[in-house]
Each structure stands twice: as C-alpha cells, then as structure tokens.
Design a protein around this motif. Structure first.
Motif, short mmCIF file in Angstrom:
data_model
loop_
_atom_site.label_atom_id
_atom_site.label_comp_id
_atom_site.label_asym_id
_atom_site.label_seq_id
_atom_site.Cartn_x
_atom_site.Cartn_y
_atom_site.Cartn_z
N UNK A 54 33.30 -4.23 11.77
CA UNK A 54 31.89 -3.37 11.70
C UNK A 54 31.78 -2.64 13.09
N UNK A 55 32.50 -2.70 14.06
CA UNK A 55 32.53 -1.87 15.29
C UNK A 55 33.66 -1.30 15.72
N UNK A 214 32.24 3.83 17.64
CA UNK A 214 31.38 3.25 16.86
C UNK A 214 30.06 3.76 16.46
N UNK A 215 29.53 4.56 17.39
CA UNK A 215 28.10 5.50 17.15
C UNK A 215 26.99 4.50 17.21
N UNK A 216 26.58 4.83 16.06
CA UNK A 216 25.12 4.08 15.56
C UNK A 216 25.30 2.76 14.98
N UNK A 217 26.62 2.42 14.82
CA UNK A 217 26.94 1.10 14.29
C UNK A 217 26.61 -0.07 15.45
N UNK A 219 24.20 -0.27 17.04
CA UNK A 219 22.79 -0.63 17.08
C UNK A 219 22.37 -1.46 15.97
N UNK A 220 23.36 -1.75 14.84
CA UNK A 220 22.94 -2.69 13.89
C UNK A 220 22.45 -4.11 14.25
N UNK A 221 21.48 -4.55 13.89
CA UNK A 221 21.02 -6.01 14.27
C UNK A 221 22.18 -7.06 14.42
N UNK A 227 27.68 -9.46 18.42
CA UNK A 227 28.48 -9.10 19.88
C UNK A 227 27.84 -9.97 20.98
N UNK A 228 26.67 -10.30 20.81
CA UNK A 228 26.08 -11.20 21.78
C UNK A 228 26.45 -12.51 21.91
#
Length: 312
Positions: A54-55, A214-217, A219-221, A227-228
């Motif tokens: 994803x990132x 990763x850019x805007x990826x 910011x994907x919820x 990631x958290x």
C-alpha cells in the motif's frame, strides 16, 4: 567509546510517579520487559509486511514513526526546557539512529524474507555484546547465540538478494547504536520523555522520504490505521519497554537478549502462521535461549557479588 551501564538512573532522572504506566511496566522485570517488547515487535513486523504494497517500505516507516511520535508526545508531554546541549545532542543522535534502523530494516524486508532479515540484523547487538563486555564469559554467551542465529538462518545466506542482506546488516549496526543511545537517553531524561523527543526527530527526518515514495497514499484512511497499529506494536510499546529495561540491565547483557528476536519470530510463525519448525530450527532456538539465560544469570551473579562486597 565506553558503553554505559544502565543499571541505575542518574541524578538527573526524575523518579517514576507512583501508579504511573512506567512503574507498572517496570514490575515485569528487565528480562520480562525485553521479552514483551520482542513479542510486540514480531506482531508489528508481520503487520508491516502486509502494509508495504500500500505504501512502500519508506512509506511504512514514515507512517510508523509519525504515529509513534504523535502518540508519545501526547502521552509523555516532554519538557523542552532545562536540558543541556549534551542532552539534546543525545536525543538527536538517538532519533537519527532509530530512523536509520527502521528504514534499513524495512528496505531489507522488502527484498528478503522476514526471518533471515531479523537473523542478519541481530548480528549487530551480538557484536556489541562482545565489544561492550569486559568479561570473557559474555563472549561465550555471544558466540553461543551467534551459532544459534546462523543455524536458524539455515547456515548461510548465499541465496538471498545481496542488497537486502546489506540493508539488514546496516540495520544491525544501527540496532547496536540504538542500544547505546537508548541507555544514554534513558539516563538523561525522565520516564519516556527522551524517547518521545527522539521519535519526533526520526519522524521529521523520514517525512520527506515517505512523501517522495508514497505520496498521497499516506493519506488513505486504511493505510493510516494500519500504520498506526504498526507504530504501536513496533515502536511505542517495544521502545518504551526496552528503554525501561536498559535502566536496569547493562548494554552488553541487553544486547545478548536481543538474540532472542529470531527465536521469537520463528515461534510466532509456528503459533500464528502454522509454519512448522524443523529439528534444526528447534535446536537453533534452544541455543539462542540458552545463551540469553546464561547472560542473565551471569549478570545476576555479578550483581549479587557487588552487593556482598561492602559487607566482606
């Protein structure tokens, strides 16, 4: 450079407040803290591997460090004033070390399997345990652990991607530096304040790299949530536990205990992923555990001898 002992906090370190989280965590004992941190890291590492598509590797590191920094800063609310230039220098180097350790390791995991990556990475703490200790017996324990690590790695890594191997070895070198500066930071800052500040340094350093990959990826919820979770399991919990452990264990003993990481990874793979352990892998785990037990018993015996010396 002498490796500091973390057996006692300095006079600059404020005592843990009664009933606080660090006090409760410390009740596990230093060995329990290290084991709990290792288990948390393995769960976090497995989750991070699923997040990489994803990132990307650097994106995962950025999310992990940013989320961990925010959480630690909110919980710890570290005091920014009243610290010396040496204190701040220690925190900055600690943050750089953490960022480099994470970045190199995730770049390694992106190229080689998790097990060999952890096995190669742990060579850094093993080398530190030999260099930091002035007792010949610790070299024996380190050698025993090293034999187990190589046995767990299948006796060789010639089939692995050379770049991945180089990244894993670099992460191991940073891991050794992390142990040293974690101990120093723990003595210069109360509770986990130094860790929170160092994590913020690491997050700021990696933010441009993560955005570039990763850019805007980022910011994907779903990506942020995963990631958290990785940050909590792989950074906040284990780093806090290790910082507390390093206040009560010498860096050389702590470094040998880090050799348990490949064994924990193999055991987690068996229990969670159903990956059966071969007889060779079981023997390797036994060697690593024996080395860690030996290192702890040596340290306990040394502590008792020191306690009895004034009465002699």
């Amino acid at each position: 450079m002498s490796t500091p002992s973390a057996t006692a906090p300095s006079t600059q370190q404020a005592p843990a407040p009664s009933g606080g989280a660090p006090r409760r965590l410390s009740s596990l004992g230093p060995v329990g803290l290290v084991l709990a941190g290792g288990i948390s890291v393995q769960f976090g590492g497995a989750l991070a591997v699923t997040l990489m598509p994803r990132a990307g590797a650097l994106g995962v590191v950025t999310l992990r460090l940013l989320a961990a920094a925010v959480l630690l800063l909110v919980v710890c609310r570290p005091r920014l004033r009243g610290h010396s230039r040496t204190d701040w220098g220690t925190v900055v180097v600690f943050g750089i070390t953490m960022g480099a350790m994470n970045g190199l390791f995730y770049e390694a995991v992106a190229r080689i399997p998790l097990g060999p990556a952890v096995t190669l990475e742990v060579l850094g703490p093993l080398a530190l345990s030999v260099l930091a200790s002035r007792r010949a017996i610790n070299a024996v324990w380190a050698g025993l652990a090293l034999a187990g690590v190589f046995l767990l790695g299948g006796g060789g890594f010639s089939d692995l991607d050379p770049t991945g191997v180089a990244f894993a070895l670099g992460a191991g070198a940073m891991w050794a530096a992390y142990i040293v500066f974690s101990a120093r930071t723990g003595r210069r800052f109360p509770q986990a304040d130094g860790l929170a500040l160092a994590m913020a340094v690491a997050a700021l350093l990696f933010l441009p790299l993560g955005i570039a990959e990763a850019g805007t990826r980022l910011l994907d919820p779903t990506t942020v949530a995963l990631g958290s979770a990785v940050a909590l399991l792989s950074s906040v919990l284990p780093y806090t536990l290790e910082l507390l452990a390093l206040r009560r264990l010498p860096a050389s003993t702590f470094a040998i205990l880090m050799s348990l990481e490949p064994a924990i990874a193999a055991t987690a793979g068996f229990l969670i992923l159903g990956q059966a352990l071969s007889a060779t892998e079981a023997a390797a785990i036994a060697l690593v555990i024996a080395a860690s037990i030996g290192a702890v018993r040596t340290q306990v015996g040394r502590g008792k001898a020191r306690a009895q010396t004034p009465e002699a």
